[in-house]
Scaffold this motif. Structure first.
Motif, short mmCIF file in Angstrom:
data_model
loop_
_atom_site.label_atom_id
_atom_site.label_comp_id
_atom_site.label_asym_id
_atom_site.label_seq_id
_atom_site.Cartn_x
_atom_site.Cartn_y
_atom_site.Cartn_z
N PRO A 138 0.83 -1.21 0.00
CA PRO A 138 0.00 0.00 0.00
C PRO A 138 0.87 1.26 0.00
O PRO A 138 1.88 1.32 0.69
CB PRO A 138 -0.79 -0.10 1.30
N LEU A 139 0.45 2.24 -0.77
CA LEU A 139 1.18 3.50 -0.84
C LEU A 139 0.66 4.47 0.21
O LEU A 139 -0.54 4.54 0.46
CB LEU A 139 1.00 4.15 -2.22
N SER A 140 1.57 5.23 0.81
CA SER A 140 1.14 6.31 1.69
C SER A 140 0.55 7.41 0.83
O SER A 140 0.72 7.43 -0.40
CB SER A 140 2.34 6.85 2.48
N LYS A 141 -0.11 8.36 1.45
CA LYS A 141 -0.69 9.47 0.71
C LYS A 141 0.40 10.24 -0.04
O LYS A 141 0.26 10.59 -1.20
CB LYS A 141 -1.46 10.39 1.66
N THR A 142 1.52 10.49 0.64
CA THR A 142 2.64 11.21 0.01
C THR A 142 3.18 10.44 -1.19
O THR A 142 3.43 11.03 -2.25
CB THR A 142 3.76 11.46 1.04
N GLU A 143 3.35 9.15 -1.03
CA GLU A 143 3.84 8.31 -2.14
C GLU A 143 2.86 8.30 -3.30
O GLU A 143 3.25 8.33 -4.47
CB GLU A 143 4.10 6.88 -1.66
N HIS A 144 1.58 8.25 -2.97
CA HIS A 144 0.56 8.23 -4.02
C HIS A 144 0.58 9.53 -4.82
O HIS A 144 0.51 9.51 -6.05
CB HIS A 144 -0.83 7.99 -3.41
N TYR A 145 0.70 10.65 -4.14
CA TYR A 145 0.79 11.93 -4.86
C TYR A 145 2.06 12.00 -5.70
O TYR A 145 2.03 12.50 -6.82
CB TYR A 145 0.69 13.12 -3.91
N ALA A 146 3.17 11.49 -5.18
CA ALA A 146 4.42 11.48 -5.95
C ALA A 146 4.25 10.64 -7.21
O ALA A 146 4.71 11.02 -8.30
CB ALA A 146 5.57 10.94 -5.10
N GLU A 147 3.56 9.52 -7.09
CA GLU A 147 3.28 8.68 -8.26
C GLU A 147 2.37 9.42 -9.26
O GLU A 147 2.60 9.37 -10.47
CB GLU A 147 2.61 7.38 -7.80
N LEU A 148 1.37 10.12 -8.75
CA LEU A 148 0.48 10.88 -9.62
C LEU A 148 1.22 12.00 -10.35
O LEU A 148 0.93 12.28 -11.52
CB LEU A 148 -0.69 11.48 -8.82
N VAL A 149 2.16 12.64 -9.67
CA VAL A 149 2.95 13.69 -10.31
C VAL A 149 3.71 13.11 -11.49
O VAL A 149 3.74 13.69 -12.59
CB VAL A 149 3.91 14.36 -9.29
#
Length: 164
Positions: free
Chosen positions: A10-21
């Motif tokens: 599972p991705l943390s919120k910060t990691e998920h946003y980094a992936e979205l960027v």
């Protein structure tokens, strides 16, 4: 709450946003058409984050904010600067994180299901107002400071694609 990485962690919120960027950079790439990039950006965010009911742009026409590409139900077309969450973000030049839209003075209810909202003001390099990036959720308290940082990072990718 967020997608899984390739190894099913599972991705943390910060990691998920980094992936979205990174996904946004790849998606928008070298395209310079504002409408095409705004449409794809809206779709990417809307379909990548949970508990959203609206995600899109309002562009500043020199007088007021006018709805641009978005995902969700039909929206209010024009918003005055200083009015509602979008107009407040544009006027104050500050990202607005609103845990309860019903408690926000002058909130504009385009979709009665919206309970929380985040709005990022968009500015060109010279400081000129471009518009705002607006995201709504039917879940109270859906957005926090971490979402604000993530949305601001995403918006920087979009702004970088604008013609200079």
């Amino acid at each position: 709450m967020f997608t899984l990485s390739a190894d099913a962690t599972p991705l943390s919120k910060t990691e998920h946003y980094a992936e979205l960027v990174e996904l946004a950079r790849g998606l928008l790439g070298d395209e310079r058409d504002v409408v095409a990039n705004a449409a794809n950006f809206s779709s990417l965010v809307f379909h990548s984050l949970r508990d959203l009911n609206w995600a899109g742009f309002y562009f500043y026409d020199g007088t007021e904010l006018v709805v641009g590409p978005f995902q969700g139900k039909p929206a209010c077309v024009r918003i005055a600067l200083g009015k509602g969450v979008c107009g407040t973000a544009a006027q104050t030049r500050v990202t607005q994180v609103v845990p309860d839209v019903h408690a926000f003075p002058g909130h504009i209810a385009c979709d009665a299901a919206s309970r929380s909202e985040i709005v990022v003001p968009l500015f060109a390099e010279d400081g000129t107002l471009i518009g705002v990036w607006d995201v709504d959720s039917p879940v109270p308290g859906r957005f926090d400071d971490e979402d604000a940082r993530g949305m601001e990072a995403l918006c920087r990718v979009f702004i970088a694609t604008l013609p200079r």
